[in-house]
Motif scaffolding. Structure first.
Motif: not given
Ligand code: C2O
Ligand code: CU
Ligand code: CU
Length: 504
Positions: A427-429, A485-492, A495-497
């Motif tokens: 899941p991604h917020p 972006h994804c608010h999983i900060l490590e994903h952000e 590059g998930m932004m």
């Protein structure tokens, strides 16, 4: 007695979950709690109301580095804003002009973003508004916002996760005329309580662990120690029959399924960007990182209760079967079972007003007025190869965040539908700057009642497609983008932004 019960509860397995899923973590906190660390009173961050000068309300924010005592006798190196860890609570009023003087004394480049606020891109505090060490950044804007609970946090390019983990975040409360007449608990720190939920991992010397192993990036950084307003499972002494909790999931990456230890019902009255149309009764509320909910809990029976995350994912949120184990990892050390705080009611509770049956009017955006549908796919490459090979393991529509590239250009005044899909197994917020949006549907079905208010972050479970609608008003700037972006900060950070501009 109080303390014994407290410890019994904690050692009953709710808080002291094993962290087997997160190999290599050290367990300093658990021993310390089990050894009889006396619970502390819930810290209430100072309320910063600003100072009116020439029609502009000024706020002074000092981003500082220092130490914070999570465990008695241990000094954890931290960051904070006018505080050793986390920040003062900012109170803003709808319609007022504000100026926020942000001084960077943390010794490294940083930024400060006003999460959920509708403002000009250059005042947003995203990765482009860097504040060099020793300097002050002073954005000015007019508050155009419904009464609700927002927050602010570091948004430094590729460093957001680490800086927020160390403490660069705080709550921001907006008040407006419409909500003033409602009989809701509203005395800050007395019956209207800021509740910032996080978990952290500590080394034996008390310092934070912020690992950047492949696993930590893949599932997001997790901790095993619940931290509420900067304290480990503190207690709140209630003096009124009803208590309003402004809950922020301030974790880097965890999903919390929140409720009370005796499963008593409570009412949700607000979502990210405003109050709901009417209170909704429930026994659990599921929040992804960055989501907020305001709830009212009745403690007139005088019983001591705990605010917990039960570590379960709600029905219908996906992630079952084959991916169950993966979801377990996402939820934290052991499915995010955490005891965040205790509520101890006084013997003699002051009466609270009845909960109003209706709250505010929400103007629904009509999908027929949308001029465009944009599609966003959240991509992550899993497995041992995820950090290798060409391109990035984390991207949106196959493209990783590039500070020099504008992914989307939106026309000022347009209403748009964004269709976000999550083909990944986690899941991604998903968060959008500048606007408060409304959720149209989740896999074609209407969202549950608590998600029918104003939102700036929405959880996309594995395999889901969510449609949101928003109107991009007031501020255009062809050169300065907003983020999504994804608010999983490590994903952000990985590059998930992406970036969008609004142009006249
Ligand atoms: Cu909470 Cu882009 O931020
Ligand atoms: Cu934001
Ligand atoms: Cu993500």
């Amino acid at each position: 007695m109080q303390r014994r019960k407290f410890l019994q509860y904690l050692t009953g397995g709710v808080a002291l979950s094993a962290v087997t899923a997160v190999a290599g973590y050290k367990l300093m906190g658990e021993q310390t709690i089990a050894a009889g660390n006396e619970p502390t009173a819930l810290p209430i961050p100072a309320l910063l109301e600003g100072e009116m000068k020439d029609g502009i309300r000024h706020y002074d924010l000092n981003m500082q580095s220092g130490t914070h005592e999570f465990f008695k006798g241990y000094k954890t190196p931290t960051f904070g804003i006018n505080a050793s860890y986390l920040g003062s609570t900012l109170k803003l009023r709808d319609g007022e002009k504000v100026r926020l003087n942000v001084t960077n004394n943390i010794g490294e480049v940083t930024t400060l973003h006003w999460h959920g606020l509708h403002l000009p891109a250059k005042a947003d505090g995203g990765p482009h508004q860097t504040v060099a060490p020793g300097t002050t950044w002073s954005p000015e804007f007019t508050v155009k916002q419904k009464a609700s609970t927002f927050w602010y946090h570091s948004h430094t390019h590729e460093k957001t996760g680490e800086q927020v983990w160390r403490g660069l975040a705080g709550m921001l409360i907006v008040e407006d005329e419409e909500s003033k007449g409602l009989t809701l608990p509203n005395t800050y720190g007395v019956d209207d309580i800021p509740v910032i939920l996080q978990e952290r991992a500590f080394n034996r010397d008390g310092s934070f662990i912020y690992a950047s192993s492949m696993h930590d990036i893949m599932v997001g950084m997790k901790g095993n120690i619940p931290v509420t307003n900067g304290a480990i499972t503190p207690f709140f002494q209630a003096t009124t029959k009803k208590v309003r909790l402004r809950i922020l999931n301030g974790s880097n990456s965890s999903f919390y399924n929140l409720g009370f230890s005796d499963n008593r019902p409570f009412h949700q009255i607000g979502s990210d960007g405003g109050l709901l149309e009417s209170p909704i009764e429930m026994t659990r509320i599921y929040l992804g990182s960055a989501e907020r909910a305001e709830i009212i809990v009745d403690v007139s029976d005088g019983k001591e209760i705990f605010l917990i995350s039960d570590g379960k994912a709600p029905k219908g949120s996906g992630g079952r079967g084959m991916m169950g184990g993966m979801r377990g990892m996402m939820m934290g050390g052991d499915g995010s079972k955490f005891t965040f705080m205790q509520i101890r009611p006084n013997g003699d509770l002051k009466p609270s007003a009845n909960l109003p049956s209706s709250l505010v009017k929400i103007d629904r955006l009509d999908p027929r007025n949308a001029v465009k549908t944009r599609r966003f796919e959240l991509n992550m490459r899993m497995g041992p190869g995820m950090m290798m090979g060409g391109g990035s393991a984390f991207s949106i529509n196959g493209r990783a965040m590039d500070m020099g590239y504008i992914n989307e250009v939106i026309k000022l005044g347009d209403t748009e539908i964004w269709e976000i899909s999550n083909p990944s197994p986690l899941p991604h917020p998903f968060h959008v700057h500048d606007v408060q949006f409304q959720i149209l549907d989740r896999n074609g079905a209407p969202p549950h009642a608590g998600e029918r208010g104003l939102k700036d972050t929405v959880v996309l479970n594995a395999g889901e497609t969510v449609r949101i609608i928003a109107k991009f008003e007031d501020y255009a700037d062809p050169d300065m983008p907003y983020m999504y972006h994804c608010h999983i900060l490590e994903h952000e950070d990985a590059g998930m932004m992406g970036q969008f501009t609004v142009v006249a």
